[in-house]
Enzyme design. Sequence first.
Site, PDB file in Angstrom:
ATOM      1  CE  LYS A  48      -4.362  -1.615   2.074  1.00  0.00           C
ATOM      2  NZ  LYS A  48      -5.146  -1.667   3.441  1.00  0.00           N
ATOM      3  NE  ARG A  49       7.475   0.817   1.697  1.00  0.00           N
ATOM      4  CZ  ARG A  49       7.450  -0.871   1.749  1.00  0.00           C
ATOM      5  NH1 ARG A  49       6.650  -1.380   2.409  1.00  0.00           N
ATOM      6  NH2 ARG A  49       9.164  -1.097   1.326  1.00  0.00           N
TER       7      ARG A  49
END
Length: 469
Positions: free
Chosen positions: A241-242
Amino acid sequence: MNPSTVVTRFPPSPTGYLHIGGARTALFNWLYARRNKGKFILRIEDTDKARSTDEATRAIIESMEWLGLNWDEGPIFQSQRYDIYNAAIDRLLDKGAAYHCHCSPEDLEARRKEAMAKGLKPKYDGKCRELGLGPASGSVVRLKTPLSGTTRFEDRVKGPISFENEELDDLILRRSEGSPTYHMAVVADDIDLGITHVIRGDDHVNNTPRQILIYGALGEPVPVYAHVPMILGPDKTRLSKRHGAMSVLAYRDMGYLPHALLNALARLGWSHGDQEKFTLDELVKTFSLDHVGKSAGVFNTEKLLDLNGVYIRETHDEDLARAVKPFLEKLGYTGLEESQLKKVAAALKPRSKTLAGMGEAAGFFFTPEISYEEKGDKKFLKPNALGMLEDLRKALALAPSFAQKDLEDVFVAFMEEKQIKLGKIAQPLRVALTGKTVSPGIFEVMEALGKESVLTRLDKAIEHIRAKA
């Protein structure tokens, strides 16, 4: 169906939304089917009843529809196909290729620990393999995995791959409560649906020998396998997700165009010469498993953002107006006229990278009472601009139309009469009309606002300056 027809499938589990990795797998299967004039099937693998949700199923289907990855058959739900799986398991039992196992979970765990203590592989030891047991409460059905030899297959991406059978377990095919396991359901489905090519992520490589053994035990032909490399973030670690590994619908809601995301996904591990940008038709014509690389693809959100901007600039104004409308409505702007939206889209698209950004930038077009940025107000809406704005207001009131060409003619005549350059009038006018010091071209802004709104905003700016004096 013609036995030579290519049939691919995309089989997501509805335990969450469709993310970048799954969308890339769906695209590759879709492209391969379309390239070969074959068939593409959507299968929902929802046998995990505890984790599967209707919401996730709807989101997956919505994501596929938004991307334009239309399917020829489906969606097929595994939860509705238990009779097919049980029939396949019964065939294996009848052939002696599978057997009932009565070992309890506690007994299995104790024997695994014992094996590990002796330095052996903690796999099922085959206790029930040759006992000829029948079904019983709490029993499972296991595959009789060959005790020796090698399971080999030619991967269309990775090349030849082999596994020693002695390293593999006697795989459970049916659980104690009667549900089929993942491998059994997948193989039975792929046989029933006539799947010829299995294109999936390389995290499934270790699943392949187990599934090939089930094919062999059933006496069915094995499909072609192509395991595509994983997707990495810009820092070359597994995509998370980052890095922007959000759901497909999150990208839609941020204002990305489907073709931009498809283009970016296609280039993750696949190439066609030096070409970076493709239409969907070009992808269908050029896609080949031969050009899927063995190394991981890097997903770069900055490149995607730039690419999205290119697609926005290339989109017809009318189509762009329709696309940006929901983003404006979400911001609270209602009663939007198609003709004005088209002009607004044309004015904003050279500077826009997402539809959401375009919607936010368009606010001043639809806000009845704009406010002035403090810096622009102080610098440009000064008493020395008053007379010039008053005269320009009179000239614009007499303009034959507010088409850009007619506005330009009005300005040329005005600047000649006043002996001034556009720069002297453009910024005070820009702040008066938009409240900002930066905006699309002044003529595009005026045409999109329309005559009535332009004159009203000029009147307000003139009164504002007079109040300062």
